[in-house]
Design a protein around this motif. Sequence first.
Motif, PDB file in Angstrom:
ATOM      1  N   LYS A 116       0.828  -1.210   0.000  1.00 41.24           N
ATOM      2  CA  LYS A 116       0.000   0.000   0.000  1.00 41.24           C
ATOM      3  C   LYS A 116       0.860   1.257   0.000  1.00 41.24           C
TER       4      LYS A 116
ATOM      5  N   GLU B 140     -10.546 -17.623  -2.476  1.00 43.80           N
ATOM      6  CA  GLU B 140      -9.688 -16.524  -2.924  1.00 43.80           C
ATOM      7  C   GLU B 140      -8.230 -16.726  -2.541  1.00 43.80           C
TER       8      GLU B 140
ATOM      9  N   SER C 139     -14.373   0.113   7.460  1.00 43.98           N
ATOM     10  CA  SER C 139     -13.093  -0.342   6.927  1.00 43.98           C
ATOM     11  C   SER C 139     -12.765   0.358   5.626  1.00 43.98           C
ATOM     12  N   LYS C 140     -11.496   0.344   5.353  1.00 39.97           N
ATOM     13  CA  LYS C 140     -11.034   1.013   4.147  1.00 39.97           C
ATOM     14  C   LYS C 140     -11.587   0.324   2.909  1.00 39.97           C
ATOM     15  N   SER C 141     -11.636  -1.024   2.970  1.00 38.97           N
ATOM     16  CA  SER C 141     -12.079  -1.722   1.767  1.00 38.97           C
ATOM     17  C   SER C 141     -13.570  -1.503   1.492  1.00 38.97           C
ATOM     18  N   LEU C 142     -14.374  -1.336   2.547  1.00 41.03           N
ATOM     19  CA  LEU C 142     -15.795  -1.076   2.321  1.00 41.03           C
ATOM     20  C   LEU C 142     -16.040   0.389   1.947  1.00 41.03           C
ATOM     21  N   GLY C 143     -15.058   1.213   2.254  1.00 41.84           N
ATOM     22  CA  GLY C 143     -15.187   2.621   1.889  1.00 41.84           C
ATOM     23  C   GLY C 143     -16.121   3.403   2.808  1.00 41.84           C
TER      24      GLY C 143
END
Length: 470
Positions: free
Chosen positions: A72, A168, A269-273
Amino acid sequence: MRLFNTLTRNKEEFVPITEGKVKMYACGPTVYNYFHLGNARPFVTFDTLRRYLEYRGYDVTFVQNFTDIDDKMINRANEEGITVKELADRFIAEYYVDADGLNCKRPHIQPRATETIDAIIDMIKALEANGFTYVIEGDGVYYDVTKKADYGKLSHYNLEDLQAGGGERKANYEGKKNPGDFAVWKFKKEGEPFWESPWGDGRPGWHIECSAMNKKFLGDTIDIHGGGKDLIFPHHENEIAQSEAANGCPFCNYWVHNAFVNVDGEKMSKSLGNFFTIRDITEHFPYAVIRFFILSGHYRKPINFSDKDLTASQTGLDRIVTCYKNLKFVLANKGADGASGDGDEALAEACKTAKESFITHMDDDLNTADAITDIFNLVKSINTAVADKNATAKALTDAKAMLEELTDVLGIDLEYSEDKIPEEITALVEERTAAKKNKDYARADEIRDILKEKGYSVKDTPNGPQIERL
RNA sequence: GGUACCAUAGCCAAGUGGUAAGGCAGAAGUCUGCAAAACUUCCAUUCCCCAGUUCAAAUCUGGGUGGUACCUCCA
Protein backbone atom coordinates in the motif's frame (compact mmCIF):
# COMPACT_ATOMS: atom_id res chain seq x y z
CA MET A 1 -6.13 -6.44 37.25
CA ARG A 2 -7.93 -8.93 35.08
CA LEU A 3 -7.59 -8.94 31.31
CA PHE A 4 -9.40 -10.98 28.68
CA ASN A 5 -6.72 -13.04 27.00
CA THR A 6 -7.50 -14.07 23.42
CA LEU A 7 -5.08 -16.96 23.81
CA THR A 8 -7.22 -18.65 26.47
CA ARG A 9 -10.51 -16.89 25.76
CA ASN A 10 -10.77 -16.10 29.45
CA LYS A 11 -10.36 -13.17 31.78
CA GLU A 12 -7.13 -13.77 33.64
CA GLU A 13 -5.40 -12.07 36.53
CA PHE A 14 -2.58 -10.01 35.06
CA VAL A 15 0.80 -11.03 36.43
CA PRO A 16 3.80 -9.39 34.79
CA ILE A 17 6.98 -11.30 34.02
CA THR A 18 8.99 -8.95 36.21
CA GLU A 19 7.22 -7.60 39.26
CA GLY A 20 6.27 -3.97 38.87
CA LYS A 21 7.20 -3.80 35.19
CA VAL A 22 5.10 -4.19 32.06
CA LYS A 23 6.35 -4.72 28.55
CA MET A 24 3.60 -3.98 26.09
CA TYR A 25 3.34 -3.71 22.35
CA ALA A 26 0.51 -2.60 20.10
CA CYS A 27 0.29 -2.68 16.35
CA GLY A 28 0.47 0.83 14.96
CA PRO A 29 -0.59 2.38 11.67
CA THR A 30 0.53 1.80 8.12
CA VAL A 31 1.34 5.37 7.29
CA TYR A 32 -0.07 5.85 3.81
CA ASN A 33 -2.98 8.14 4.66
CA TYR A 34 -4.91 9.69 7.54
CA PHE A 35 -6.24 7.19 10.04
CA HIS A 36 -9.94 6.67 10.54
CA LEU A 37 -12.17 6.22 13.57
CA GLY A 38 -11.81 2.45 13.43
CA ASN A 39 -8.04 2.78 13.52
CA ALA A 40 -8.33 5.23 16.38
CA ARG A 41 -10.05 2.75 18.63
CA PRO A 42 -6.98 0.62 19.41
CA PHE A 43 -4.82 3.72 19.77
CA VAL A 44 -7.15 5.11 22.41
CA THR A 45 -7.80 1.72 24.00
CA PHE A 46 -4.17 0.76 24.47
CA ASP A 47 -3.21 4.26 25.49
CA THR A 48 -5.83 3.94 28.21
CA LEU A 49 -4.52 0.53 29.25
CA ARG A 50 -1.03 1.99 29.44
CA ARG A 51 -2.26 4.97 31.47
CA TYR A 52 -4.13 2.71 33.85
CA LEU A 53 -1.19 0.37 34.38
CA GLU A 54 0.97 3.40 35.12
CA TYR A 55 -1.69 4.71 37.47
CA ARG A 56 -1.51 1.43 39.35
CA GLY A 57 2.20 1.90 39.77
CA TYR A 58 3.65 -0.25 37.02
CA ASP A 59 6.75 0.82 35.18
CA VAL A 60 5.44 0.43 31.64
CA THR A 61 7.45 0.24 28.45
CA PHE A 62 5.10 0.71 25.54
CA VAL A 63 6.17 0.10 21.95
CA GLN A 64 4.03 0.88 18.92
CA ASN A 65 5.33 0.51 15.39
CA PHE A 66 4.97 2.45 12.18
CA THR A 67 4.60 0.20 9.15
CA ASP A 68 6.32 2.29 6.52
CA ILE A 69 7.00 -0.27 3.83
CA ASP A 70 4.44 -2.54 2.16
CA ASP A 71 2.36 -2.77 -1.02
CA LYS A 72 0.00 0.00 0.00
CA MET A 73 2.87 2.34 0.82
CA ILE A 74 4.53 1.63 -2.52
CA ASN A 75 1.35 2.04 -4.53
CA ARG A 76 0.37 5.24 -2.83
CA ALA A 77 3.82 6.75 -3.21
CA ASN A 78 3.75 5.94 -6.93
CA GLU A 79 0.33 7.54 -7.29
CA GLU A 80 1.56 10.69 -5.61
CA GLY A 81 4.85 10.67 -7.47
CA ILE A 82 6.89 10.77 -4.28
CA THR A 83 9.19 8.32 -2.54
CA VAL A 84 7.96 5.86 0.05
CA LYS A 85 10.07 7.66 2.61
CA GLU A 86 8.46 11.00 1.80
CA LEU A 87 5.03 9.44 2.08
CA ALA A 88 5.89 7.91 5.44
CA ASP A 89 7.34 11.15 6.80
CA ARG A 90 4.26 13.03 5.80
CA PHE A 91 1.73 10.66 7.32
CA ILE A 92 3.71 10.03 10.47
CA ALA A 93 3.51 13.76 11.04
CA GLU A 94 -0.23 13.65 10.35
CA TYR A 95 -0.58 10.65 12.65
CA TYR A 96 0.87 12.71 15.48
CA VAL A 97 -1.55 15.54 14.85
CA ASP A 98 -4.48 13.19 15.38
CA ALA A 99 -2.97 10.93 18.04
CA ASP A 100 -1.86 13.92 20.11
CA GLY A 101 -5.27 15.48 19.55
CA LEU A 102 -6.88 12.32 20.90
CA ASN A 103 -4.65 12.77 23.93
CA CYS A 104 -2.77 9.52 23.37
CA LYS A 105 0.47 9.68 25.30
CA ARG A 106 3.38 9.04 23.00
CA PRO A 107 4.56 5.44 23.20
CA HIS A 108 8.06 5.13 24.61
CA ILE A 109 9.40 3.69 21.38
CA GLN A 110 7.86 4.00 17.92
CA PRO A 111 10.13 2.15 15.53
CA ARG A 112 9.74 2.25 11.78
CA ALA A 113 9.97 -1.01 9.88
CA THR A 114 12.54 0.50 7.55
CA GLU A 115 14.75 1.37 10.49
CA THR A 116 14.55 -2.12 11.94
CA ILE A 117 15.85 -4.03 8.95
CA ASP A 118 18.91 -5.39 10.78
CA ALA A 119 16.77 -6.93 13.50
CA ILE A 120 14.41 -8.31 10.87
CA ILE A 121 17.26 -9.97 8.99
CA ASP A 122 18.64 -11.40 12.23
CA MET A 123 15.28 -12.94 12.97
CA ILE A 124 14.96 -14.48 9.54
CA LYS A 125 18.44 -15.92 9.97
CA ALA A 126 17.33 -17.51 13.22
CA LEU A 127 14.23 -18.91 11.55
CA GLU A 128 16.36 -20.31 8.77
CA ALA A 129 18.86 -21.82 11.20
CA ASN A 130 16.01 -23.49 13.06
CA GLY A 131 14.62 -24.93 9.85
CA PHE A 132 11.36 -23.00 9.53
CA THR A 133 11.88 -21.29 6.20
CA TYR A 134 12.22 -22.08 2.51
CA VAL A 135 12.87 -19.97 -0.53
CA ILE A 136 10.63 -19.60 -3.55
CA GLU A 137 12.83 -18.42 -6.41
CA GLY A 138 11.96 -14.98 -7.67
CA ASP A 139 9.38 -14.56 -4.93
CA GLY A 140 10.71 -14.58 -1.41
CA VAL A 141 11.61 -16.38 1.77
CA TYR A 142 8.63 -18.17 3.28
CA TYR A 143 7.71 -19.44 6.71
CA ASP A 144 6.37 -23.00 6.81
CA VAL A 145 3.35 -23.09 9.14
CA THR A 146 3.40 -26.87 9.53
CA LYS A 147 6.76 -26.89 11.28
CA LYS A 148 5.35 -25.88 14.62
CA ALA A 149 2.63 -28.04 16.13
CA ASP A 150 0.76 -25.27 17.93
CA TYR A 151 0.19 -23.03 14.91
CA GLY A 152 -3.31 -21.61 15.27
CA LYS A 153 -3.35 -21.42 19.05
CA LEU A 154 -4.30 -17.76 19.15
CA SER A 155 -7.08 -17.75 16.57
CA HIS A 156 -8.09 -21.30 17.52
CA TYR A 157 -8.06 -22.26 13.89
CA ASN A 158 -6.55 -25.48 12.73
CA LEU A 159 -4.78 -25.89 9.42
CA GLU A 160 -7.38 -28.24 7.96
CA ASP A 161 -10.14 -25.70 8.50
CA LEU A 162 -8.06 -23.04 6.88
CA GLN A 163 -7.47 -25.16 3.84
CA ALA A 164 -11.15 -25.78 3.50
CA GLY A 165 -11.68 -22.03 3.59
CA GLY A 166 -12.45 -19.36 1.04
CA GLY A 167 -11.31 -19.91 -2.52
CA GLU A 168 -9.69 -16.52 -2.92
CA ARG A 169 -6.66 -17.73 -1.03
CA LYS A 170 -5.75 -19.97 -3.90
CA ALA A 171 -4.68 -16.95 -5.88
CA ASN A 172 -1.30 -16.83 -4.19
CA TYR A 173 -0.94 -20.54 -3.65
CA GLU A 174 1.73 -21.05 -6.26
CA GLY A 175 5.03 -22.29 -5.01
CA LYS A 176 3.97 -22.37 -1.38
CA LYS A 177 4.20 -25.66 0.45
CA ASN A 178 1.06 -24.87 2.40
CA PRO A 179 -1.62 -22.27 1.72
CA GLY A 180 -1.03 -20.66 5.10
CA ASP A 181 2.67 -20.10 4.55
CA PHE A 182 3.65 -16.46 4.42
CA ALA A 183 6.57 -14.36 3.24
CA VAL A 184 9.11 -13.13 5.74
CA TRP A 185 11.22 -11.56 3.00
CA LYS A 186 10.02 -10.46 -0.43
CA PHE A 187 12.50 -10.23 -3.26
CA LYS A 188 12.67 -6.87 -4.97
CA LYS A 189 10.64 -5.94 -7.98
CA GLU A 190 11.51 -3.22 -10.44
CA GLY A 191 10.99 0.24 -8.99
CA GLU A 192 10.53 -0.86 -5.40
CA PRO A 193 12.64 0.13 -2.43
CA PHE A 194 14.89 -2.68 -1.28
CA TRP A 195 17.51 -3.67 1.26
CA GLU A 196 20.34 -6.14 0.99
CA SER A 197 20.00 -9.48 2.68
CA PRO A 198 21.67 -12.92 2.69
CA TRP A 199 18.83 -14.17 0.47
CA GLY A 200 18.95 -11.31 -1.99
CA ASP A 201 17.75 -7.74 -2.27
CA GLY A 202 14.22 -7.18 -1.10
CA ARG A 203 11.97 -6.01 1.71
CA PRO A 204 10.40 -7.50 4.82
CA GLY A 205 7.08 -9.34 4.80
CA TRP A 206 4.23 -7.85 6.76
CA HIS A 207 4.39 -9.90 9.95
CA ILE A 208 8.11 -10.05 10.58
CA GLU A 209 8.57 -6.41 11.57
CA CYS A 210 6.47 -6.76 14.70
CA SER A 211 8.30 -9.90 15.78
CA ALA A 212 11.65 -8.26 15.21
CA MET A 213 10.71 -5.04 16.98
CA ASN A 214 9.37 -6.90 19.97
CA LYS A 215 12.60 -8.83 20.31
CA LYS A 216 14.78 -5.80 19.77
CA PHE A 217 13.00 -3.40 22.12
CA LEU A 218 11.21 -5.59 24.65
CA GLY A 219 12.85 -9.00 24.63
CA ASP A 220 11.91 -12.55 23.71
CA THR A 221 8.81 -12.71 25.91
CA ILE A 222 6.55 -9.74 26.50
CA ASP A 223 3.60 -9.17 28.83
CA ILE A 224 0.88 -7.64 26.70
CA HIS A 225 0.31 -7.44 22.97
CA GLY A 226 -2.63 -5.46 21.65
CA GLY A 227 -4.39 -4.79 18.38
CA GLY A 228 -7.71 -4.90 16.57
CA LYS A 229 -9.63 -8.17 16.35
CA ASP A 230 -8.99 -8.48 12.66
CA LEU A 231 -5.29 -8.84 13.34
CA ILE A 232 -5.76 -12.05 15.32
CA PHE A 233 -5.55 -13.98 12.09
CA PRO A 234 -3.30 -14.04 10.29
CA HIS A 235 -1.10 -11.25 11.61
CA HIS A 236 -0.78 -12.09 15.29
CA GLU A 237 -0.94 -15.81 14.71
CA ASN A 238 2.03 -15.43 12.41
CA GLU A 239 3.88 -13.16 14.77
CA ILE A 240 3.61 -15.81 17.45
CA ALA A 241 4.75 -18.55 15.11
CA GLN A 242 7.78 -16.60 13.92
CA SER A 243 8.84 -15.29 17.28
CA GLU A 244 8.54 -18.61 19.04
CA ALA A 245 10.22 -20.46 16.18
CA ALA A 246 13.10 -18.01 16.20
CA ASN A 247 13.45 -17.48 19.95
CA GLY A 248 12.45 -20.88 21.24
CA CYS A 249 10.32 -19.51 24.04
CA PRO A 250 6.80 -18.11 24.56
CA PHE A 251 6.26 -14.81 22.77
CA CYS A 252 3.55 -13.04 24.74
CA ASN A 253 1.51 -13.81 27.85
CA TYR A 254 -1.59 -11.68 27.35
CA TRP A 255 -3.20 -10.95 24.00
CA VAL A 256 -5.70 -8.11 24.10
CA HIS A 257 -7.94 -7.31 21.14
CA ASN A 258 -10.44 -4.54 20.63
CA ALA A 259 -13.71 -4.86 18.71
CA PHE A 260 -14.56 -2.69 15.72
CA VAL A 261 -16.26 0.57 15.09
CA ASN A 262 -19.33 -0.05 12.95
CA VAL A 263 -21.28 2.17 10.60
CA ASP A 264 -24.94 1.20 10.23
CA GLY A 265 -24.11 -2.16 11.77
CA GLU A 266 -21.22 -2.87 9.42
CA LYS A 267 -17.53 -2.77 10.16
CA MET A 268 -15.90 0.53 9.29
CA SER A 269 -13.09 -0.34 6.93
CA LYS A 270 -11.03 1.01 4.15
CA SER A 271 -12.08 -1.72 1.77
CA LEU A 272 -15.79 -1.08 2.32
CA GLY A 273 -15.19 2.62 1.89
CA ASN A 274 -17.52 3.46 4.78
CA PHE A 275 -14.87 5.09 6.89
CA PHE A 276 -14.57 8.52 8.42
CA THR A 277 -11.10 9.82 9.12
CA ILE A 278 -10.45 11.42 12.45
CA ARG A 279 -9.47 14.53 10.56
CA ASP A 280 -12.89 14.68 8.90
CA ILE A 281 -14.74 14.07 12.14
CA THR A 282 -12.91 16.93 13.84
CA GLU A 283 -14.71 19.26 11.43
CA HIS A 284 -17.80 18.50 13.51
CA PHE A 285 -16.60 17.24 16.88
CA PRO A 286 -13.55 18.01 19.03
CA TYR A 287 -10.92 15.32 19.56
CA ALA A 288 -11.87 15.07 23.22
CA VAL A 289 -15.40 14.08 22.26
CA ILE A 290 -14.14 11.38 19.90
CA ARG A 291 -11.99 9.90 22.65
CA PHE A 292 -14.85 10.06 25.14
CA PHE A 293 -17.12 8.35 22.62
CA ILE A 294 -14.63 5.51 22.16
CA LEU A 295 -14.25 5.02 25.89
CA SER A 296 -17.95 5.09 26.63
CA GLY A 297 -18.33 1.43 25.60
CA HIS A 298 -16.33 -1.62 26.54
CA TYR A 299 -13.36 -2.18 24.24
CA ARG A 300 -14.37 -5.75 23.37
CA LYS A 301 -17.83 -4.78 22.16
CA PRO A 302 -18.54 -3.13 18.84
CA ILE A 303 -19.53 0.52 18.89
CA ASN A 304 -21.65 2.14 16.25
CA PHE A 305 -20.61 5.43 14.77
CA SER A 306 -23.27 8.03 14.11
CA ASP A 307 -23.66 11.74 14.33
CA LYS A 308 -26.37 11.33 16.92
CA ASP A 309 -24.18 9.22 19.20
CA LEU A 310 -21.26 11.64 18.93
CA THR A 311 -23.60 14.48 19.84
CA ALA A 312 -24.78 12.56 22.91
CA SER A 313 -21.14 11.98 23.84
CA GLN A 314 -20.45 15.67 23.46
CA THR A 315 -23.29 16.57 25.82
CA GLY A 316 -22.19 13.93 28.30
CA LEU A 317 -18.57 15.02 28.25
CA ASP A 318 -19.63 18.63 28.67
CA ARG A 319 -21.48 17.68 31.82
CA ILE A 320 -18.13 16.67 33.30
CA VAL A 321 -16.28 19.61 31.81
CA THR A 322 -18.90 22.13 32.98
CA CYS A 323 -18.67 20.70 36.46
CA TYR A 324 -14.93 21.25 36.39
CA LYS A 325 -15.29 24.81 35.12
CA ASN A 326 -17.87 25.65 37.78
CA LEU A 327 -15.69 24.09 40.43
CA LYS A 328 -12.68 26.13 39.43
CA PHE A 329 -14.79 29.26 39.21
CA VAL A 330 -16.15 28.83 42.71
CA LEU A 331 -12.69 28.18 44.11
CA ALA A 332 -11.34 31.31 42.44
CA ASN A 333 -14.17 33.59 43.50
CA LYS A 334 -15.53 32.17 46.70
CA GLY A 335 -15.37 34.42 49.72
CA ALA A 336 -13.38 33.10 52.67
CA ASP A 337 -16.18 33.47 55.16
CA GLY A 338 -19.42 31.68 55.87
CA ALA A 339 -18.57 28.08 55.00
CA SER A 340 -19.59 25.83 57.85
CA GLY A 341 -18.20 22.68 56.23
CA ASP A 342 -21.48 20.84 56.82
CA GLY A 343 -21.41 18.86 53.60
CA ASP A 344 -17.67 18.31 53.50
CA GLU A 345 -17.76 14.82 54.87
CA ALA A 346 -20.29 13.67 52.29
CA LEU A 347 -18.16 15.09 49.49
CA ALA A 348 -15.02 13.44 50.82
CA GLU A 349 -16.93 10.18 51.06
CA ALA A 350 -18.12 10.57 47.46
CA CYS A 351 -14.51 11.07 46.34
CA LYS A 352 -13.38 7.97 48.16
CA THR A 353 -16.23 5.87 46.78
CA ALA A 354 -15.63 7.12 43.26
CA LYS A 355 -11.97 6.22 43.36
CA GLU A 356 -12.50 2.75 44.81
CA SER A 357 -15.26 1.95 42.38
CA PHE A 358 -13.24 3.34 39.48
CA ILE A 359 -10.36 1.03 40.31
CA THR A 360 -12.65 -1.96 40.72
CA HIS A 361 -14.16 -1.31 37.31
CA MET A 362 -10.89 -0.64 35.52
CA ASP A 363 -9.39 -3.71 37.15
CA ASP A 364 -12.13 -5.75 35.55
CA ASP A 365 -10.80 -5.95 32.01
CA LEU A 366 -10.58 -2.20 31.54
CA ASN A 367 -14.27 -1.41 31.97
CA THR A 368 -14.08 2.22 30.93
CA ALA A 369 -17.87 2.48 30.58
CA ASP A 370 -18.36 1.78 34.26
CA ALA A 371 -15.37 3.93 35.14
CA ILE A 372 -17.07 6.85 33.40
CA THR A 373 -20.19 6.15 35.43
CA ASP A 374 -18.07 6.55 38.56
CA ILE A 375 -16.92 9.91 37.26
CA PHE A 376 -20.51 10.97 36.59
CA ASN A 377 -21.44 10.03 40.14
CA LEU A 378 -18.55 12.11 41.45
CA VAL A 379 -19.65 14.99 39.24
CA LYS A 380 -23.09 14.90 40.77
CA SER A 381 -21.65 15.17 44.29
CA ILE A 382 -19.35 17.98 43.24
CA ASN A 383 -22.20 19.88 41.59
CA THR A 384 -24.15 19.70 44.81
CA ALA A 385 -21.18 20.96 46.78
CA VAL A 386 -20.46 23.76 44.32
CA ALA A 387 -23.98 25.10 44.84
CA ASP A 388 -23.68 24.78 48.60
CA LYS A 389 -22.23 27.84 50.30
CA ASN A 390 -21.29 25.71 53.27
CA ALA A 391 -18.71 23.75 51.27
CA THR A 392 -15.18 24.72 52.30
CA ALA A 393 -12.42 25.53 49.85
CA LYS A 394 -10.43 22.65 51.25
CA ALA A 395 -13.15 20.10 50.51
CA LEU A 396 -13.71 21.52 47.03
CA THR A 397 -9.99 21.51 46.30
CA ASP A 398 -9.74 17.86 47.30
CA ALA A 399 -12.69 17.01 45.07
CA LYS A 400 -11.10 18.90 42.20
CA ALA A 401 -7.93 16.87 42.63
CA MET A 402 -9.91 13.63 42.57
CA LEU A 403 -11.80 14.63 39.43
CA GLU A 404 -8.50 15.49 37.77
CA GLU A 405 -6.95 12.22 38.90
CA LEU A 406 -9.67 9.97 37.53
CA THR A 407 -10.24 11.80 34.27
CA ASP A 408 -6.51 11.83 33.63
CA VAL A 409 -6.36 8.04 33.78
CA LEU A 410 -8.87 7.95 30.93
CA GLY A 411 -7.15 10.76 29.08
CA ILE A 412 -10.24 12.95 29.31
CA ASP A 413 -9.16 16.53 28.73
CA LEU A 414 -11.16 18.71 31.12
CA GLU A 415 -9.88 21.87 29.51
CA TYR A 416 -10.46 21.00 25.89
CA SER A 417 -12.89 23.84 25.37
CA GLU A 418 -11.16 26.47 27.47
CA ASP A 419 -9.69 29.60 26.02
CA LYS A 420 -8.28 32.80 27.38
CA ILE A 421 -10.99 35.41 27.73
CA PRO A 422 -10.01 38.63 25.90
CA GLU A 423 -10.03 41.87 27.87
CA GLU A 424 -12.67 43.33 25.59
CA ILE A 425 -15.03 40.62 26.75
CA THR A 426 -14.16 41.03 30.41
CA ALA A 427 -14.83 44.77 30.11
CA LEU A 428 -18.25 44.14 28.59
CA VAL A 429 -19.14 41.73 31.36
CA GLU A 430 -18.12 44.31 33.95
CA GLU A 431 -20.30 46.88 32.25
CA ARG A 432 -23.18 44.43 32.29
CA THR A 433 -22.71 43.78 36.00
CA ALA A 434 -22.87 47.49 36.65
CA ALA A 435 -26.00 47.81 34.50
CA LYS A 436 -27.62 45.00 36.46
CA LYS A 437 -26.80 46.71 39.69
CA ASN A 438 -28.64 49.78 38.40
CA LYS A 439 -31.51 47.52 37.33
CA ASP A 440 -30.87 48.54 33.74
CA TYR A 441 -31.85 45.09 32.51
CA ALA A 442 -32.38 46.25 28.95
CA ARG A 443 -28.71 47.21 28.71
CA ALA A 444 -27.68 44.01 30.51
CA ASP A 445 -29.54 41.87 28.01
CA GLU A 446 -28.18 43.93 25.17
CA ILE A 447 -24.66 43.26 26.35
CA ARG A 448 -25.41 39.56 26.58
CA ASP A 449 -26.48 39.65 22.93
CA ILE A 450 -23.27 41.44 22.00
CA LEU A 451 -21.26 38.83 23.89
CA LYS A 452 -23.13 36.07 22.13
CA GLU A 453 -22.26 37.58 18.78
CA LYS A 454 -18.65 37.61 19.81
CA GLY A 455 -18.90 33.97 20.83
CA TYR A 456 -19.22 34.19 24.59
CA SER A 457 -21.90 33.51 27.14
CA VAL A 458 -22.20 34.81 30.64
CA LYS A 459 -23.79 33.04 33.58
CA ASP A 460 -24.81 34.85 36.74
CA THR A 461 -23.78 32.86 39.79
CA PRO A 462 -23.80 33.63 43.53
CA ASN A 463 -20.05 34.14 43.16
CA GLY A 464 -20.33 36.62 40.31
CA PRO A 465 -20.60 36.40 36.52
CA GLN A 466 -18.97 33.42 34.85
CA ILE A 467 -17.80 33.82 31.26
CA GLU A 468 -17.68 30.93 28.84
CA ARG A 469 -16.69 30.48 25.27
CA LEU A 470 -19.58 29.24 23.17
C1' G B 1 -17.85 -25.12 4.77
C1' G B 2 -14.95 -23.86 9.46
C1' U B 3 -14.42 -20.41 13.87
C1' A B 4 -16.13 -16.68 17.10
C1' C B 5 -19.01 -12.63 18.95
C1' C B 6 -23.56 -9.95 19.84
C1' A B 7 -29.22 -9.10 21.13
C1' U B 8 -30.96 -4.84 27.98
C1' A B 9 -35.82 1.68 27.95
C1' G B 10 -37.04 6.47 22.51
C1' C B 11 -31.34 6.34 21.73
C1' C B 12 -26.28 5.02 23.75
C1' A B 13 -24.63 1.59 27.42
C1' A B 14 -22.92 -1.33 32.17
C1' G B 15 -24.30 -5.48 34.75
C1' U B 16 -22.69 -12.82 33.84
C1' G B 17 -26.84 -16.53 39.88
C1' G B 18 -29.61 -12.62 44.68
C1' U B 19 -34.13 -9.30 42.54
C1' A B 20 -32.21 -3.85 36.34
C1' A B 21 -25.83 1.36 37.02
C1' G B 22 -24.80 5.65 34.28
C1' G B 23 -25.30 9.10 30.04
C1' C B 24 -28.40 11.41 26.10
C1' A B 25 -33.41 12.72 24.94
C1' G B 26 -38.27 13.70 27.49
C1' A B 27 -41.82 15.47 31.76
C1' A B 28 -42.73 18.24 36.36
C1' G B 29 -40.70 21.26 40.22
C1' U B 30 -36.76 24.48 42.83
C1' C B 31 -33.33 28.47 41.96
C1' U B 32 -33.03 33.10 38.56
C1' G B 33 -34.87 40.31 36.78
C1' C B 34 -34.22 37.14 32.41
C1' A B 35 -31.00 33.31 30.94
C1' A B 36 -27.50 29.49 31.78
C1' A B 37 -25.65 25.86 34.90
C1' A B 38 -27.21 22.98 38.85
C1' C B 39 -30.38 20.35 42.18
C1' U B 40 -35.00 17.31 43.34
C1' U B 41 -38.65 13.98 41.39
C1' C B 42 -40.55 10.90 37.34
C1' C B 43 -39.12 7.84 32.99
C1' A B 44 -37.51 -1.01 31.71
C1' U B 45 -42.50 -5.56 37.17
C1' U B 46 -38.31 -6.32 33.06
C1' C B 47 -33.40 -7.76 29.85
C1' C B 48 -34.93 -11.19 21.33
C1' C B 49 -38.25 -15.92 21.64
C1' C B 50 -39.33 -20.98 23.74
C1' A B 51 -38.23 -24.78 27.15
C1' G B 52 -35.12 -26.45 31.34
C1' U B 53 -31.87 -26.21 36.02
C1' U B 54 -32.42 -23.42 40.78
C1' C B 55 -35.25 -21.20 46.87
C1' A B 56 -33.61 -17.44 43.24
C1' A B 57 -31.95 -16.44 36.06
C1' A B 58 -30.86 -10.49 32.07
C1' U B 59 -27.05 -13.70 34.08
C1' C B 60 -26.43 -21.06 33.77
C1' U B 61 -28.13 -25.26 30.08
C1' G B 62 -30.66 -26.82 25.48
C1' G B 63 -33.32 -25.26 21.16
C1' G B 64 -34.88 -21.27 18.01
C1' U B 65 -34.81 -16.21 15.63
C1' G B 66 -32.16 -11.97 14.10
C1' G B 67 -27.40 -9.39 13.34
C1' U B 68 -21.98 -8.92 12.86
C1' A B 69 -17.03 -10.45 12.28
C1' C B 70 -12.66 -13.68 11.06
C1' C B 71 -10.80 -17.70 7.69
C1' U B 72 -8.11 -12.54 2.02
C1' C B 73 -4.95 -6.16 2.67
C1' C B 74 -7.76 -4.27 6.97
C1' A B 75 -7.68 -1.59 13.90
